[in-house]
Design a protein around this motif. Structure first.
Motif, PDB file in Angstrom:
ATOM      1  N   TYR A 121       0.832  -1.204   0.000  1.00  0.00           N
ATOM      2  CA  TYR A 121       0.000   0.000   0.000  1.00  0.00           C
ATOM      3  C   TYR A 121       0.861   1.247   0.000  1.00  0.00           C
ATOM      4  O   TYR A 121       0.619   2.199  -0.724  1.00  0.00           O
ATOM      5  N   TRP A 122       1.901   1.245   0.847  1.00  0.00           N
ATOM      6  CA  TRP A 122       2.739   2.442   0.972  1.00  0.00           C
ATOM      7  C   TRP A 122       3.483   2.732  -0.324  1.00  0.00           C
ATOM      8  O   TRP A 122       3.684   3.888  -0.672  1.00  0.00           O
ATOM      9  N   TRP A 132       1.112   4.396  -2.507  1.00  0.00           N
ATOM     10  CA  TRP A 132       0.903   5.772  -2.056  1.00  0.00           C
ATOM     11  C   TRP A 132       2.097   6.644  -2.439  1.00  0.00           C
ATOM     12  O   TRP A 132       1.942   7.739  -2.963  1.00  0.00           O
ATOM     13  N   ALA A 133       3.301   6.137  -2.203  1.00  0.00           N
ATOM     14  CA  ALA A 133       4.503   6.927  -2.429  1.00  0.00           C
ATOM     15  C   ALA A 133       4.662   7.290  -3.891  1.00  0.00           C
ATOM     16  O   ALA A 133       5.155   8.363  -4.225  1.00  0.00           O
ATOM     17  N   SER A 134       4.224   6.384  -4.760  1.00  0.00           N
ATOM     18  CA  SER A 134       4.390   6.678  -6.178  1.00  0.00           C
ATOM     19  C   SER A 134       3.304   7.624  -6.671  1.00  0.00           C
ATOM     20  O   SER A 134       3.292   8.001  -7.828  1.00  0.00           O
ATOM     21  N   GLY A 135       2.404   7.999  -5.798  1.00  0.00           N
ATOM     22  CA  GLY A 135       1.361   8.932  -6.191  1.00  0.00           C
ATOM     23  C   GLY A 135       0.179   8.269  -6.864  1.00  0.00           C
ATOM     24  O   GLY A 135      -0.716   8.947  -7.352  1.00  0.00           O
ATOM     25  N   ALA A 136       0.146   6.933  -6.896  1.00  0.00           N
ATOM     26  CA  ALA A 136      -0.971   6.223  -7.506  1.00  0.00           C
ATOM     27  C   ALA A 136      -2.204   6.396  -6.621  1.00  0.00           C
ATOM     28  O   ALA A 136      -2.088   6.660  -5.430  1.00  0.00           O
ATOM     29  N   PRO A 137      -3.392   6.232  -7.190  1.00  0.00           N
ATOM     30  CA  PRO A 137      -4.596   6.419  -6.394  1.00  0.00           C
ATOM     31  C   PRO A 137      -4.685   5.376  -5.285  1.00  0.00           C
ATOM     32  O   PRO A 137      -4.506   4.187  -5.512  1.00  0.00           O
ATOM     33  N   THR A 138      -4.942   5.840  -4.091  1.00  0.00           N
ATOM     34  CA  THR A 138      -5.124   4.926  -2.962  1.00  0.00           C
ATOM     35  C   THR A 138      -6.254   5.457  -2.106  1.00  0.00           C
ATOM     36  O   THR A 138      -6.536   6.640  -2.114  1.00  0.00           O
ATOM     37  N   VAL A 139      -6.889   4.566  -1.400  1.00  0.00           N
ATOM     38  CA  VAL A 139      -7.923   4.965  -0.463  1.00  0.00           C
ATOM     39  C   VAL A 139      -7.371   4.774   0.937  1.00  0.00           C
ATOM     40  O   VAL A 139      -7.093   3.653   1.344  1.00  0.00           O
ATOM     41  N   PRO A 140      -7.191   5.857   1.683  1.00  0.00           N
ATOM     42  CA  PRO A 140      -6.661   5.677   3.036  1.00  0.00           C
ATOM     43  C   PRO A 140      -7.543   4.740   3.853  1.00  0.00           C
ATOM     44  O   PRO A 140      -7.051   3.979   4.678  1.00  0.00           O
TER      45      PRO A 140
END
Lengths: 632, 249, 212
Positions: free
Chosen positions: A69-70, A73-81
């Protein structure tokens, strides 16, 4: 799933592949660096092992999927917190993957730590077999030194510290009315670092030269000179330490920011207080053991001189850094137990905990004093002699807050309606045995006496009284107490009671006589001893085997009850705290609606008193004066 | 219940006093340590027995009858009681600390006519050196001490940490590489006593046991003379240290 | 580093649909403190990092203060001036970091990107100079205890700079991909706190290793 999909999706296949890659990486890196510097020979087993232990450990975490997940997130891809794809368990398989549900993680912790408890226990049996008579029986001195070192390390870093984290993981969010921990993914990562550390410590037996054999204390310069097995300890401790720091941080943030409305600090159950204070200790102290093992690693791998007096280093320094963690660590291993016992005793004596605020303050006092006593482990180490008397006094002072707790539990029993359930038996057994351990602790603080008894079997007796009669009894109390909540089934009460009485009797027969041989002149950590101690040691060994067998009853009880035990009610103990107000086991997200807390957690016997009220349920009568939502 | 606890305490103290806890006393301060330990037992056994009594009594007296679903009395605390069990333990530990400090000072006080013996720990044996006033040093592998003569042991180690323990003296000190540590005793009883290494020092730690001999002054002088004569190789001039960078803390 | 918490309503990226669950979602947790969970988490992490440095400073204290070894070791020389310039570089990166965060709060996208990028480059420069110093300093960690603790403390700090740079890299990548708004800039703020900690820690390391 195709093989490719299996190897790219997070899980055990990818973890295996990733660990292999980690090993190859270590090999390649070491050979490359040595080639660049022109070292001979190119392939150095010890250097490769050192790098491989780190890289394979991290690679396992990557492979099993702790970081996916991280990375997204780090690559800027869409994620849902608020991603719940990894939350909850529908089948047993869900316990074997990265799971973000605190209840699943709690069970993962408890089961994993018990695996290492059994391993450590078997090593203890071997140790006692060797010590049944003077001379060499079963194992050579090197193996023996490895056995007690790995035994202690597993029990401390892979059993007592993390099993408390496991129980708290399950119970704390429920107790404070939170749907989960503050950082569920960090929580999962904390858990998965544990098996890495445990496997590493156990695997050190396979290392050339045998397992690390310097005790769990790994004093330099012995630890900087030992064969490569020592590196397994040095690095495993980093994983275990990182795991506990991350969990503690998570508990602190959860308890501070996610309490239910109305749950002020002085309405928190004492187990929450206990974990709050423990977590403070972990966050502040644990980096010191990481530091001490980093320095040992540098001395071993890079040839630095931190602990080499010939090069300007200082040997006693190791002990200062080590004990600055490892003394608070004994409170890390005890405070959560204090919390469990408070819960168990008040629910089973049907009385409020006597002197609730003093109970909370005494925990804080122990935390503060706990940082000022580290050098009482070093009274004969040749450290600054002026430091000894101050350390003796602070150590003695810790008896005061500890005494408050013991006396308050006794007062809680007074005029109660006592139900002698299995958890209650273990809690009462804890009080008596811990008192004895506390008393031998006072003996070990009194300088002239401790000069005589330090590093003897008296110390072995003391630590087993506080860590087994103390901590492990509270762990058993806690597991029996929350077993219905965790599994939705009841354990077998008769078997539980048999387990308690066998443990209690054989525990004392095993560790009691160690006081005598210690004072009489038997040092600890020895595979062989003078003939004068033979008869007592034979008694100790026989009792220890019976003591070990009593654990099988517990295991049988847990396994069969989990599978076939009778269904448990939501609140079999008629307790007031929030975790008992939801079904057993609790729903996926703990609560349909967050309850509102309107009173203290232990108002047994107060007419009409409730701790939490639920929106969707029929309102229970709220007595005047406690109604209304209190905010901080 | 108070009477019960008192009775049980008396029995408890009697039992622990009946146990022969310590090895032989062979130094002037051994007895102080044993007395201090006896005092500790006298203070702490009643506490342990008291806790046991309250637990057992409560369980018998307040145990729920079958089917009793009631609650206990909602007693939340008692400021007076809580104050008592803060103050009383505080006083007890303070007094014990002061007492212990006095005994410690007595043990460590330098004495006139002190003889220095240098002790060096090595994997896995102890070596001893007797420097004398003329600057000569006698090195031996066995430790012989004159009776009634105060001794100061200067202790160090060559490789890893060891710990020099003489149970009969009730004294112990780590032998630390790069550091000179010390302790003082005055042997007051002739005989053979064991020396035990109590700091894990590797493979042979368990068997790193030797013995020392306390003999009359005259016998000691004769022994030392014999050692001095037993080969000039064992005698070196000037104070020498066994490892570099030795210092005291 | 932005570990999510169920205590916050889902923050969806632009153009993304809410994820549906086969069960009803979690109840929204009560917020019992004004302090933001991630902010608090980072503070606690920094406390534990300070203690890790504390362990190394203990070693420094024992080698220099208790064992009383010559400092720096005989025949060696520490480049105080070069390290001083390096200190200035690192401290200035704290200001650019602050600029980046302020820009994010004021919806100044160019400022945010430039601020993050400058901070990253300054940090990388610091690390490069540090590595260059290692190459030319003329003693190795294994030469003497002073060398051990010199490399120990500066190396531990260098590792922290590296971690800080990694976090900054994440933030920079995300900034260039259009993330962060005046309301949601935690992904800049939290690495920023860490970066300030790394800078302050360097001042302590510099003072005790080079100046004192």
């Amino acid at each position: 799933m195709t093989m490719t999909a299996r190897l790219t999706a997070p899980g055990w296949y990818r973890a295996a592949l990733s660990v292999l890659a980690g090993a190859l990486f270590a090999f390649g890196l070491v050979v490359l660096v040595r080639a660049l510097y022109g070292y001979e020979p190119l392939v150095d087993g010890e250097a490769i092992t050192t790098v491989a232990l780190i890289s394979m450990g991290v690679a396992f975490l990557l492979g099993i999927g702790c970081f996916d997940y991280w990375f997204r997130w780090a690559s800027g891809a869409p994620t849902v917190p608020d991603d719940h794809s990894g939350h909850g368990a529908r089948s047993w398989r869900d316990y074997f993957r990265v799971n973000t549900d605190h209840k699943v993680i709690g069970i993962q912790y408890i089961v994993t730590t018990f695996v290492f408890f059994v391993l450590g226990g078997l090593m203890a049996m071997l140790i006692r077999a060797e010590l049944a008579a003077p001379g060499t029986q079963f194992v050579d001195p090197n193996t023996y030194n490895g056995l007690f070192s790995v035994h202690a390390s597993l029990m401390i870093f892979l059993f007592i510290i993390p099993v408390f984290a496991g129980i708290a993981n399950y119970v704390i969010p429920l107790m404070i009315g939170a749907p989960d921990m503050a950082f569920p993914r960090l929580n999962a990562l904390s858990f998965w670092m544990l098996p890495v550390a445990g496997v590493m410590m156990t695997a050190s037996f396979l290392a050339p030269g045998g397992a690390f054999a310097t005790g769990w204390t790994a004093y330099a310069p012995l630890s900087t000179e030992m064969p490569v097995g020592q590196t397994f300890f040095t690095i495993a401790v980093q994983f275990a330490g990182a795991s506990s720091i991350a969990t503690a941080l998570n508990f602190l943030v959860t308890i501070i920011t996610m309490r239910a409305p109305g749950l002020t600090f002085f309405r928190m159950p004492l187990l929450v207080w206990a974990n709050f204070t423990t977590s403070l200790l972990v966050v502040i102290a644990t980096p010191f053991i990481a530091g001490s093992q980093f320095l040992v690693l540098f001395d071993r791998a890079l040839g630095t001189h931190f602990f080499n007096p010939g090069g300007g280093g200082d040997v006693v320094m190791y002990q200062h850094i080590f004990w600055f963690y490892s003394h608070p660590a004994v409170y890390i291993m005890m405070l959560p137990g204090f919390g469990i016992v408070s819960e168990v005793i008040s629910a089973n004596a049907r009385k409020p905990v006597f002197g609730y605020r003093m109970m909370a303050f005494s925990l804080v006092a122990i935390v503060i004093l706990g940082f000022t006593v580290w050098a009482h482990h070093m009274f004969v180490s040749g450290m600054f002699s002026w430091l000894r008397v101050p350390m003796m006094i602070t150590t003695m002072l810790i008896a005061v807050p500890t005494g408050i707790k013991i006396f308050s539990w006794l007062a809680t029993l007074w005029r109660g309606v006592i139900h002698l359930t299995t958890p209650m038996l273990f809690a009462l057994g804890f009080i008596t045995m811990f008192t004895l351990g506390g008393i031998s602790g006072i003996v070990l603080a009194i300088l002239p006496v401790v000069i005589h008894v330090s590093d003897t079997y008296f110390v072995v007796a003391h630590i087993h009284y506080v860590l087994f009669g103390g901590s492990v009894f509270t762990i058993f109390a806690g597991l029996y107490f929350w077993f219905p909540k965790m599994t939705g089934r009841m354990y077998d009460e008769t078997l539980g009671k048999i387990h308690f009485w066998l443990s209690f009797v054989f525990f004392n027969l095993t560790f009691g006589p160690m006081h005598f041989v210690g004072i009489d002149g038997m040092p600890r950590r020895v595979a062989d001893y003078a003939d004068q101690f033979a008869s007592l040691n034979a008694i100790i060994s026989v009792s220890s085997f019976l003591f070990g067998l009593s654990f099988l009853i517990f295991l049988y009880n847990m396994v069969t009850s989990w599978r076939n035990g009778p269904r448990a009610a939501a609140n079999p103990w008629r307790a007031h705290t929030l975790e008992w107000q939801v079904s057993s086991p609790p729903p996926l997200f703990n609560f349909d609606d967050i309850p509102t807390v309107v009173g203290g957690p232990y108002e047994y016997g107060v007419p009409g008193a409730v701790h939490g009220v639920f929106k969707d349920r029929e309102k229970e009568p709220v007595p005047a004066g406690t109604s209304g939502v209190a905010h901080e | 219940m108070l009477a019960l606890a008192t009775l049980a305490s008396i029995v408890g103290v009697a039992i622990v006093y009946a146990i022969d806890w310590f090895p032989t006393q062979a130094s002037t301060t051994s007895n102080d340590v044993d007395v201090l330990y006896d005092v500790l037992l006298f203070v702490s056994i009643p506490i342990f027995v008291g806790v046991m009594t309250v637990v057992v009594y409560s369980v018998m007296r307040f145990r729920a009858r079958p089917g009793d679903m009631g609650d206990g009395e909602p007693i939340h605390g008692s400021a007076r009681l809580e104050l008592i069990w803060v103050i009383v333990p505080f006083v007890i530990v303070s007094v014990l600390s002061v007492y212990a400090w006095i005994v410690l000072d007595e043990q460590e006080e330098p004495r006139a006519n002190e003889m220095v013996v240098r002790v060096t720990g090595q994997q896995f044996a102890w070596h001893f050196a007797y420097p004398d006033a003329s600057g000569k040093t006698v090195r031996t592998d066995d430790l012989v001490l004159p009776e009634h003569r105060p001794v100061k042991f200067d202790i160090t180690a060559e490789d890893v940490i060891h710990s020099f323990w003489v149970p009969a003296f009730r004294m112990k000190m780590d032998a630390v590489p790069g550091l000179t540590t010390s302790f003082r005793v005055t042997p007051n009883r002739q005989g053979n006593y064991s020396i035990v290494c109590t700091e894990l020092c590797g493979l042979g730690h368990a068997t790193m046991r030797q013995s020392l001999k306390v003999v009359p002054e005259s016998e000691f002088a004769a022994w030392l003379e014999k050692k001095r004569g037993a080969g000039a190789a064992n005698v070196s001039a000037g104070p020498s240290t066994t490892s570099t960078g030795v210092r005291s803390q | 580093m932005e570990s999510a918490s169920v205590s916050f309503p889902a923050r969806l990226e632009p153009g993304e649909k809410p994820v549906t669950h086969d069960h009803h979602g979690p109840p929204e947790a009560n917020r019992s403190s004004r302090v933001d969970a991630q902010f608090l988490g980072m503070l606690l992490f920094i406390i534990s990092e300070i203690m890790l440095f504390g362990a190394f400073f203990t070693a420094y204290f024992f080698i220099r203060g208790v064992a009383n070894e010559a400092w720096p070791a005989e025949g060696t020389h520490l480049p105080v001036a070069v390290a001083g310039v390096n200190t200035a570089i690192l401290i200035s990166s704290s200001f650019t970091m602050h600029w980046a965060l302020e820009s994010a709060k004021n919806e100044n996208r160019a400022g945010l990107r430039a601020g993050l990028l400058t901070t990253f480059l300054l940090g990388a420069t610091f690390l490069a100079i540090q590595v260059n110093e290692y190459v030319h300093i003329g003693f190795a960690p294994g030469d003497h205890a002073q060398g051990s603790i010199f490399y120990g403390l500066t190396g531990l700090h260098g590792a922290h700079v590296f971690v800080g740079l990694t976090l900054l890299l994440f933030a920079t990548v995300r900034a260039f991909r259009g993330h962060f708004t005046p309301k949601d800039h935690r992904g800049v703020e939290v690495p920023g706190i860490y970066w300030h900690f790394v800078d302050i820690m360097w001042i302590l390391v510099y003072a005790s290793i080079y100046v004192l």
